[in-house]
Design an enzyme around this catalytic site. Structure first.
Site, mmCIF file in Angstrom:
data_model
loop_
_atom_site.group_PDB
_atom_site.id
_atom_site.type_symbol
_atom_site.label_atom_id
_atom_site.label_comp_id
_atom_site.label_asym_id
_atom_site.label_seq_id
_atom_site.Cartn_x
_atom_site.Cartn_y
_atom_site.Cartn_z
ATOM 1 N N LEU A 145 -0.399 6.064 8.759
ATOM 2 C CA LEU A 145 0.805 5.990 7.933
ATOM 3 C C LEU A 145 0.697 4.854 6.929
ATOM 4 C CD1 LEU A 145 3.157 6.256 10.976
ATOM 5 C CD2 LEU A 145 3.308 7.879 9.125
ATOM 6 N N ASP A 146 1.047 5.151 5.681
ATOM 7 C CA ASP A 146 1.235 4.089 4.701
ATOM 8 C C ASP A 146 2.549 3.374 5.021
ATOM 9 O OD1 ASP A 146 0.951 2.624 2.211
ATOM 10 O OD2 ASP A 146 2.507 3.948 1.422
ATOM 11 N N LYS A 147 2.708 2.156 4.520
ATOM 12 C CA LYS A 147 3.941 1.417 4.806
ATOM 13 C C LYS A 147 5.007 1.661 3.740
ATOM 14 C CE LYS A 147 4.681 -2.913 3.786
ATOM 15 N NZ LYS A 147 6.016 -2.921 3.133
#
Length: 388
Positions: free
Chosen positions: A84-86
């Site tokens: 997951l990207d933030k």
């Protein structure tokens, strides 16, 4: 390619060998061969998968998940690792400027003016936060000249004939202008979960801007549901500093994270996960996430706020940016695979029963026609259950 020739050979063999070995008449032998051909018709078998896939894709679209094809839908059911990207994925993507730390004789307004000029042409969420704060302060944004962007780091441009730069803590290190006092101030902001943006010129650091973004609603619970759905590892990949990444990971319950990543670093991180595991998905929203999404088994884009590059690269899109669709998607994919397996087992089982009946002379041509048609209809009806 094998099923049809095999069944043709069996039907011909039954028609020829029944009279020779079992003492039946030639008409009876040919009749049994025809019955076998009819019951062997692969309609129910062939249609079992596409109807299930189309029904599942339709149901997913109704739930706000667009999927490019059945291959990716089935892959979601085998998902082992979720990356997951933030910013814009775990967070809302609407960061706000929290603090302006002016240094070396500069005022907060000067700091904001220079930052806004350098970020005038950027679509990054952090840049939009700075521009939003500048407009709220009444600053007329004049774009910097000869601006050059450094993906994942920042950029530099000319303001009033002088070169200024803006970027992450990493870029601040690379400029070799960071003093112990500035480093301590930046770490203080990062430990609070803020992203630090530095602004400077060719001689000194003009100041720091801290920006924070709120987590999406119920993220810890959503991640817990994803684990319950069968995902073994959840990994956060971010270009943010270690302090911010650590704070977000602690708040969301993510145990594994990699920080200060450039776009190429994200690709390498995802590639390593793919080599270590069979099925890896990457969720992102920005242009920097697109290469990593392409490197994963399948990519998932945030559809509402995602960039065009992310949406074009992704194999799935969450149209409402609702991460709660992810555990639903995994369970939906597994339901689809089970549905396909049910269809295939039912079709093959029914054919096996009628083949045995045919060999013993119990099955008739009308029974075979009814069984084949009925099996096809039952398979279709079972597949349509996925719409609910």
């Amino acid at each position: 390619t094998r099923y049809t020739p095999v069944m043709l050979i069996l039907a011909v063999a039954l028609a020829l060998l029944s009279p020779l070995l079992a003492g039946l008449s030639w008409s009876e032998g040919v009749y049994r061969g025809l019955v076998l051909l009819v019951i062997a018709c692969p309609c129910a078998l062939v249609i079992s998968t596409p109807v299930s896939i189309v029904s599942a894709l339709t149901a997913a679209a109704r739930h706000g998940v667009l999927i490019k094809g059945g291959l990716y839908l089935e892959a979601a059911g085998r998902l082992q690792v979720l990356a997951l990207d933030k910013t814009g994925t775990l967070t809302t993507g609407q960061p706000e400027v929290q603090r302006l730390v002016a240094l070396n004789g500069h005022s907060e307004r000067e700091l904001l003016e220079r930052a806004a000029a350098l970020e005038a042409g950027s679509e990054h969420p952090l840049a939009r936060a700075i521009l939003r704060r500048a407009r709220e302060t009444g600053i007329a944004v004049v774009p910097a000249e000869q601006f050059t962007a450094f993906p994942g780091k920042g950029g530099e441009g000319s303001i009033g004939g002088r070169l200024f730069w803006i970027g992450s803590h990493r870029m601040l290190h690379e400029k070799s202008q960071e003093t112990p006092a500035i480093h301590a101030r930046a770490e203080e902001l990062e430990d609070a979960g803020h992203t630090v943006v530095a602004i400077g010129n060719d001689s000194h650091v003009c100041g720091l801007i801290s920006i924070a973004d709120d987590l999406r609603e119920d993220i810890p619970q959503i991640l817990s549901e994803i684990r319950e759905a069968g995902v073994r590892r959840i990994v956060m990949l971010t270009g943010d500093n270690a302090g911010t990444a650590r704070a977000i990971a602690a708040e969301t319950g993510i145990e594994e994270y990699h920080c200060e990543l450039l776009p190429e670093d994200k690709v390498e991180a995802v590639g390593r996960l793919v080599r270590e595991n069979q099925t890896v998905a990457m969720v992102g929203d920005g242009i920097n996430d697109a290469p990593a999404m392409a490197a994963a088994t399948f990519g998932i884009a945030m559809g509402a706020m995602g960039t065009d590059a992310a949406l074009e690269t992704a194999d799935m899109a969450l149209m409402s940016d609702d991460l709660s669709r992810l555990p639903w998607l995994i369970r939906h994919s597994r339901r689809t695979v089970r549905n396909i397996q049910q269809n295939i087992c039912f079709a093959l089982g029914l054919k096996a029963v009628f083949i045995v009946l045919t060999l013993f002379g119990t099955a008739t041509l009308w029974m075979a026609i009814a069984a084949d048609t009925g099996a096809t209809l039952l398979v279709v009806f079972n597949s349509l259950r996925l719409l609910n």
